[in-house]
Design an enzyme around this catalytic site. Structure first.
Site, PDB file in Angstrom:
ATOM      1  N   THR A 271      41.542 -53.289 -55.422  1.00 53.67           N
ATOM      2  CA  THR A 271      40.100 -53.424 -55.877  1.00 53.67           C
ATOM      3  C   THR A 271      39.555 -55.115 -55.961  1.00 53.67           C
ATOM      4  OG1 THR A 271      41.121 -53.520 -58.115  1.00 53.67           O
ATOM      5  CG2 THR A 271      39.959 -51.254 -57.370  1.00 53.67           C
TER       6      THR A 271
ATOM      7  N   PHE B 150      34.610 -62.006 -52.700  1.00 58.73           N
ATOM      8  CA  PHE B 150      35.297 -63.341 -52.066  1.00 58.73           C
ATOM      9  C   PHE B 150      36.825 -63.083 -51.945  1.00 58.73           C
ATOM     10  CE2 PHE B 150      38.273 -66.309 -54.259  1.00 58.73           C
ATOM     11  CZ  PHE B 150      38.052 -67.495 -53.371  1.00 58.73           C
TER      12      PHE B 150
ATOM     13  N   ASP C  58      24.088 -59.171 -68.722  1.00 60.65           N
ATOM     14  CA  ASP C  58      24.339 -60.474 -68.840  1.00 60.65           C
ATOM     15  C   ASP C  58      25.200 -60.931 -69.851  1.00 60.65           C
ATOM     16  OD1 ASP C  58      23.773 -62.940 -68.481  1.00 60.65           O
ATOM     17  OD2 ASP C  58      21.991 -63.062 -69.907  1.00 60.65           O
ATOM     18  N   ALA C  59      26.615 -60.540 -69.654  1.00 59.92           N
ATOM     19  CA  ALA C  59      27.685 -61.259 -70.464  1.00 59.92           C
ATOM     20  C   ALA C  59      28.716 -61.287 -69.384  1.00 59.92           C
ATOM     21  CB  ALA C  59      27.867 -60.380 -71.549  1.00 59.92           C
TER      22      ALA C  59
ATOM     23  N   THR D 176      37.655 -56.263 -67.619  1.00 57.34           N
ATOM     24  CA  THR D 176      36.933 -55.132 -66.829  1.00 57.34           C
ATOM     25  C   THR D 176      37.754 -54.727 -65.548  1.00 57.34           C
ATOM     26  OG1 THR D 176      35.582 -56.822 -66.265  1.00 57.34           O
ATOM     27  CG2 THR D 176      34.572 -55.329 -67.945  1.00 57.34           C
ATOM     28  N   GLY D 177      38.178 -55.642 -64.818  1.00 59.32           N
ATOM     29  CA  GLY D 177      38.871 -55.461 -63.670  1.00 59.32           C
ATOM     30  C   GLY D 177      40.031 -54.620 -63.916  1.00 59.32           C
ATOM     31  N   ASP D 178      40.899 -54.902 -64.982  1.00 63.70           N
ATOM     32  CA  ASP D 178      41.923 -53.955 -65.299  1.00 63.70           C
ATOM     33  C   ASP D 178      41.733 -52.599 -65.487  1.00 63.70           C
ATOM     34  OD1 ASP D 178      44.573 -55.882 -65.000  1.00 63.70           O
ATOM     35  OD2 ASP D 178      43.488 -56.745 -66.448  1.00 63.70           O
TER      36      ASP D 178
HETATM   37  P1  ADP Z   1      37.103 -58.771 -63.812  1.00 65.34           P
HETATM   38  O1  ADP Z   1      36.318 -60.035 -63.307  1.00 65.34           O
HETATM   39  O2  ADP Z   1      37.368 -58.652 -65.345  1.00 65.34           O
HETATM   40  O3  ADP Z   1      38.264 -58.538 -63.301  1.00 65.34           O
HETATM   41  P2  ADP Z   1      35.107 -57.169 -62.268  1.00 65.34           P
HETATM   42  O4  ADP Z   1      34.168 -58.447 -62.496  1.00 65.34           O
HETATM   43  O5  ADP Z   1      36.050 -56.832 -61.143  1.00 65.34           O
HETATM   44  O6  ADP Z   1      36.124 -57.584 -63.454  1.00 65.34           O
HETATM   45  O7  ADP Z   1      34.536 -55.814 -62.852  1.00 65.34           O
HETATM   46  C1  ADP Z   1      35.096 -54.692 -62.475  1.00 65.34           C
HETATM   47  C2  ADP Z   1      33.903 -53.870 -62.831  1.00 65.34           C
HETATM   48  O8  ADP Z   1      33.610 -54.138 -63.924  1.00 65.34           O
HETATM   49  C3  ADP Z   1      32.858 -53.896 -61.940  1.00 65.34           C
HETATM   50  O9  ADP Z   1      32.983 -53.041 -60.754  1.00 65.34           O
HETATM   51  C4  ADP Z   1      31.664 -53.241 -62.955  1.00 65.34           C
HETATM   52  O10 ADP Z   1      31.658 -51.946 -62.816  1.00 65.34           O
HETATM   53  C5  ADP Z   1      32.121 -53.643 -64.170  1.00 65.34           C
HETATM   54  N1  ADP Z   1      31.506 -54.839 -64.840  1.00 65.34           N
HETATM   55  C6  ADP Z   1      32.188 -56.128 -65.021  1.00 65.34           C
HETATM   56  N2  ADP Z   1      31.268 -56.891 -65.595  1.00 65.34           N
HETATM   57  C7  ADP Z   1      30.245 -56.518 -65.620  1.00 65.34           C
HETATM   58  C8  ADP Z   1      28.930 -56.923 -66.121  1.00 65.34           C
HETATM   59  N3  ADP Z   1      28.777 -58.029 -66.514  1.00 65.34           N
HETATM   60  N4  ADP Z   1      27.959 -55.827 -65.977  1.00 65.34           N
HETATM   61  C9  ADP Z   1      28.067 -54.790 -65.578  1.00 65.34           C
HETATM   62  N5  ADP Z   1      29.155 -54.535 -65.123  1.00 65.34           N
HETATM   63  C10 ADP Z   1      30.250 -55.145 -65.211  1.00 65.34           C
END
Ligand code: ADP
Length: 303
Positions: free
Chosen positions: A139, A143, A218-219, A224-226
């Protein structure tokens, strides 16, 4: 179904809860190894704690193996900055795959922070040459996908080509979690793309590709990635040949968790003030019902 989880080095502690909590709520039995034990994630001003070494990881694996309980259906691992730890993870995954050839390895979250100057040069070849070839699900963000394939994404067609190149490196399921592609729904949306290779009983192969747009908040959230990777793993288990549904469920849960988190964070911060890292901790336990059975709020389109 048994899952082995290695938590992240970078974002530790509470993140390990996401990697375990989500599959547990969805009915998986989880064995977890904390690759770090930190007081809090590293988005806070201070953190304290211990980092597990490659040798210590190996000792834990030896214990599991001696009891002959190293038969896993899934392995989910997080971020690590340490080359020897990463190489040990790959060795273990390869051995687990020999014990269960249908084991699915999900390399959770991102390989690198999303800026070239932060990429540790020694890690990149290990990811590209060792981790990605044994991974079944990845996933990356835009980049990382570009870095791994050496191809820039300017159009949806480029993204499809990049995902095909990533398939050719190993993984059958690729989801680019966020991209700079122009959203069709307006500026406040985020475009993600997914691609899954299917092998049919007659040996023929097809590729299912989806595009999904979710509202941008906007935060900056940590973890979220995990959370995303753990959800995608669980939903691709339930819908193994239907990336569209697996993505709709996954992105819908993300939406519910993020909306619940930001609204709570604003309540805590008060009017006109930006929420702090502790206020932005993802509202996981409060989102249990959404994780189990998400209302679908975002539709994936086949491309
Ligand atoms: P991380 O940087 O924590 O690894 P990502 O940026 O890959 O997380 O985000 C994974 C998923 O989380 C995105 O595909 C999106 O669905 C959600 N997500 C993360 N940040 C946001 C945000 N600021 N607004 C909306 N969705 C977000």
């Amino acid at each position: 179904m048994r899952v082995s989880v290695t938590t992240t080095l970078h974002e530790a502690f509470n993140i390990s809860h996401y990697l375990c909590f989500v599959p547990q709520v969805l009915g998986f039995e989880v064995d977890s190894i904390n690759s770090v034990q930190f007081s809090n994630h590293t988005g806070y001003s201070h953190w304290k704690g211990q980092v597990l070494t490659a040798d210590e990881l190996h000792v834990l694996y030896e214990g599991i193996k001696l009891n002959n309980v190293h038969h896993y259906d899934y392995v989910l691992t997080g971020y690590t900055r340490d080359t020897s730890f990463l190489e040990m993870v790959v060795d273990i995954v390869q051995e687990l795959k020999r014990a269960n050839p249908s084991l699915v390895y999900d390399k959770s979250t991102h390989f690198f922070p999303s800026s070239p100057q932060y990429v540790p040069q020694n890690l990149y070849p290990v990811y590209k040459n060792k981790v990605v070839p044994v991974a079944d699900i990845i996933t990356p963000n835009q980049f990382e996908a570009e870095l791994l394939t050496g191809k820039t994404i300017n159009t949806e067609k480029d993204a499809v080509e990049v995902m095909d190149l990533l398939h050719a490196m190993g993984p059958d399921t690729v989801v680019i979690t966020s991209s700079d592609l122009p959203p069709r729904l307006g500026d406040r949306f985020l475009v993600s793309l997914g691609s899954q290779r299917h092998v049919h009983p007659d040996g023929s192969r097809t590729t299912e590709r989806v595009r999904i747009e979710v509202p941008k908040v906007d935060a900056v959230f940590v973890g979220t990635g995990d959370l995303f990777a753990a959800m995608l793993l669980a939903w691709t288990h339930h819908y193994p040949n239907d990336l569209k549904t697996a993505c709709e469920k996954t992105f819908s849960v993300m939406h519910h968790v993020i909306q619940r988190t930001i609204s709570h964070a604003h309540d805590l911060a008060g009017p006109g003030r930006r929420p702090s890292p502790p206020q932005l901790e993802l509202r996981m336990v409060q989102s249990k019902a959404d994780i189990e059975d998400p209302a679908i709020v975002t539709e994936a389109t086949l491309i």
